[in-house]
Structures are given as structure tokens and as C-alpha cells.
Design a protein around this motif. Structure first.
Motif, mmCIF file in Angstrom:
data_model
loop_
_atom_site.group_PDB
_atom_site.id
_atom_site.type_symbol
_atom_site.label_atom_id
_atom_site.label_comp_id
_atom_site.label_asym_id
_atom_site.label_seq_id
_atom_site.Cartn_x
_atom_site.Cartn_y
_atom_site.Cartn_z
ATOM 1 N N HIS A 60 0.801 -1.224 0.000
ATOM 2 C CA HIS A 60 0.000 0.000 0.000
ATOM 3 C C HIS A 60 0.836 1.278 0.000
ATOM 4 O O HIS A 60 0.280 2.367 -0.063
ATOM 5 N N GLU A 61 2.158 1.159 0.080
ATOM 6 C CA GLU A 61 3.011 2.331 -0.065
ATOM 7 C C GLU A 61 3.042 2.707 -1.546
ATOM 8 O O GLU A 61 2.781 1.883 -2.410
ATOM 9 N N SER A 62 3.380 3.941 -1.846
ATOM 10 C CA SER A 62 3.392 4.336 -3.253
ATOM 11 C C SER A 62 4.705 4.980 -3.686
ATOM 12 O O SER A 62 4.866 5.319 -4.850
ATOM 13 N N GLU A 63 5.636 5.148 -2.774
ATOM 14 C CA GLU A 63 6.882 5.829 -3.103
ATOM 15 C C GLU A 63 7.676 5.072 -4.168
ATOM 16 O O GLU A 63 7.975 3.896 -4.031
ATOM 17 N N GLY A 64 7.987 5.757 -5.270
ATOM 18 C CA GLY A 64 8.826 5.197 -6.322
ATOM 19 C C GLY A 64 8.132 4.290 -7.315
ATOM 20 O O GLY A 64 8.765 3.778 -8.228
ATOM 21 N N THR A 65 6.839 4.044 -7.145
ATOM 22 C CA THR A 65 6.115 3.175 -8.077
ATOM 23 C C THR A 65 4.777 3.795 -8.442
ATOM 24 O O THR A 65 4.247 4.634 -7.729
ATOM 25 N N PHE A 66 4.231 3.348 -9.563
ATOM 26 C CA PHE A 66 2.898 3.771 -9.984
ATOM 27 C C PHE A 66 1.879 2.763 -9.452
ATOM 28 O O PHE A 66 0.851 3.123 -8.921
ATOM 29 N N TRP A 67 2.187 1.469 -9.626
ATOM 30 C CA TRP A 67 1.339 0.380 -9.143
ATOM 31 C C TRP A 67 2.165 -0.576 -8.303
ATOM 32 O O TRP A 67 3.359 -0.731 -8.510
ATOM 33 N N ARG A 68 1.503 -1.277 -7.388
ATOM 34 C CA ARG A 68 2.122 -2.374 -6.643
ATOM 35 C C ARG A 68 1.188 -3.575 -6.692
ATOM 36 O O ARG A 68 -0.021 -3.439 -6.825
ATOM 37 N N ARG A 69 1.787 -4.751 -6.590
ATOM 38 C CA ARG A 69 1.036 -6.014 -6.661
ATOM 39 C C ARG A 69 1.491 -6.900 -5.502
ATOM 40 O O ARG A 69 2.673 -6.975 -5.193
ATOM 41 N N LEU A 70 0.549 -7.594 -4.875
ATOM 42 C CA LEU A 70 0.838 -8.509 -3.772
ATOM 43 C C LEU A 70 0.448 -9.919 -4.180
ATOM 44 O O LEU A 70 -0.657 -10.135 -4.687
ATOM 45 N N THR A 71 1.366 -10.867 -3.958
ATOM 46 C CA THR A 71 1.062 -12.276 -4.228
ATOM 47 C C THR A 71 1.277 -13.107 -2.964
ATOM 48 O O THR A 71 2.071 -12.756 -2.101
ATOM 49 N N GLU A 72 0.530 -14.197 -2.865
ATOM 50 C CA GLU A 72 0.686 -15.169 -1.788
ATOM 51 C C GLU A 72 0.926 -16.525 -2.436
ATOM 52 O O GLU A 72 0.071 -17.042 -3.152
ATOM 53 N N ASP A 73 2.118 -17.063 -2.210
ATOM 54 C CA ASP A 73 2.513 -18.345 -2.819
ATOM 55 C C ASP A 73 2.261 -18.382 -4.320
ATOM 56 O O ASP A 73 1.763 -19.353 -4.878
ATOM 57 N N GLY A 74 2.588 -17.258 -4.997
ATOM 58 C CA GLY A 74 2.473 -17.189 -6.450
ATOM 59 C C GLY A 74 1.111 -16.793 -6.981
ATOM 60 O O GLY A 74 0.953 -16.558 -8.169
ATOM 61 N N GLN A 75 0.109 -16.708 -6.130
ATOM 62 C CA GLN A 75 -1.235 -16.308 -6.542
ATOM 63 C C GLN A 75 -1.435 -14.818 -6.262
ATOM 64 O O GLN A 75 -1.125 -14.347 -5.163
ATOM 65 N N ILE A 76 -1.956 -14.088 -7.217
ATOM 66 C CA ILE A 76 -2.181 -12.657 -7.043
ATOM 67 C C ILE A 76 -3.294 -12.433 -6.016
ATOM 68 O O ILE A 76 -4.390 -12.959 -6.167
ATOM 69 N N VAL A 77 -2.983 -11.653 -4.977
ATOM 70 C CA VAL A 77 -3.951 -11.296 -3.953
ATOM 71 C C VAL A 77 -4.502 -9.902 -4.234
ATOM 72 O O VAL A 77 -5.705 -9.678 -4.188
ATOM 73 N N LEU A 78 -3.619 -8.957 -4.493
ATOM 74 C CA LEU A 78 -3.993 -7.595 -4.899
ATOM 75 C C LEU A 78 -3.320 -7.321 -6.228
ATOM 76 O O LEU A 78 -2.094 -7.254 -6.301
ATOM 77 N N ALA A 79 -4.095 -7.171 -7.272
ATOM 78 C CA ALA A 79 -3.528 -7.027 -8.611
ATOM 79 C C ALA A 79 -2.878 -5.668 -8.838
ATOM 80 O O ALA A 79 -1.778 -5.576 -9.391
ATOM 81 N N ARG A 80 -3.541 -4.608 -8.448
ATOM 82 C CA ARG A 80 -3.006 -3.255 -8.615
ATOM 83 C C ARG A 80 -3.451 -2.385 -7.453
ATOM 84 O O ARG A 80 -4.623 -2.147 -7.269
ATOM 85 N N VAL A 81 -2.470 -1.927 -6.716
ATOM 86 C CA VAL A 81 -2.745 -1.058 -5.570
ATOM 87 C C VAL A 81 -2.017 0.242 -5.799
ATOM 88 O O VAL A 81 -0.897 0.268 -6.204
#
Length: 57
Positions: free
Chosen positions: A36-57
Motif C-alpha cells: 500500500h506504499e506508493s513511493e517510487g512506483t505507480f502500481w504495486r502487486r501482492l502475491t501469496e505463494d504465487g497467486q495474485i492477492v492484490l492485482a493493482r494497488v
């Protein structure tokens, strides 16, 4: 224990290979906070064991 990975990109409309790894951890709280931080990026993505949990934050 699941492994959480956070990826980031500076592209507004990223392709699959535009994502760069930012963090790998077993702590879901740390991973969610970094996603959920945004410094230095436009989008961030979170995965759990290779599965996308949050696609674009």
C-alpha cells in the motif's frame, strides 16, 4: 507458511514483465503495508505463494 511477494512498476499500463520484485516475506502484515506504499512506483502487486492477492494497488 505462505510466502508473500510485493512487486512494483512505474508503468501506468504495465505488461506482465514490467513488474519488479520489492519484497519477499512470510509476514502478511509487512507485505500488505509495503503493497500500500506508493513511493517510487505507480502500481504495486501482492502475491501469496504465487497467486495474485492484490492485482493493482
Amino acid at each position: 507458511m505462505p510466502t508473500y511477494r510485493v512487486f512494483g512498476t512505474t508503468k501506468a499500463c504495465p505488461a506482465d514483465d514490467d513488474w519488479e520484485p520489492l519484497l519477499e516475506t512470510i509476514d502478511p502484515v509487512e507485505a500488505t503495508a509495503v503493497a500500500h506504499e506508493s513511493e517510487g512506483t505507480f502500481w504495486r502487486r501482492l502475491t501469496e505463494d504465487g497467486q495474485i492477492v492484490l492485482a493493482r494497488v
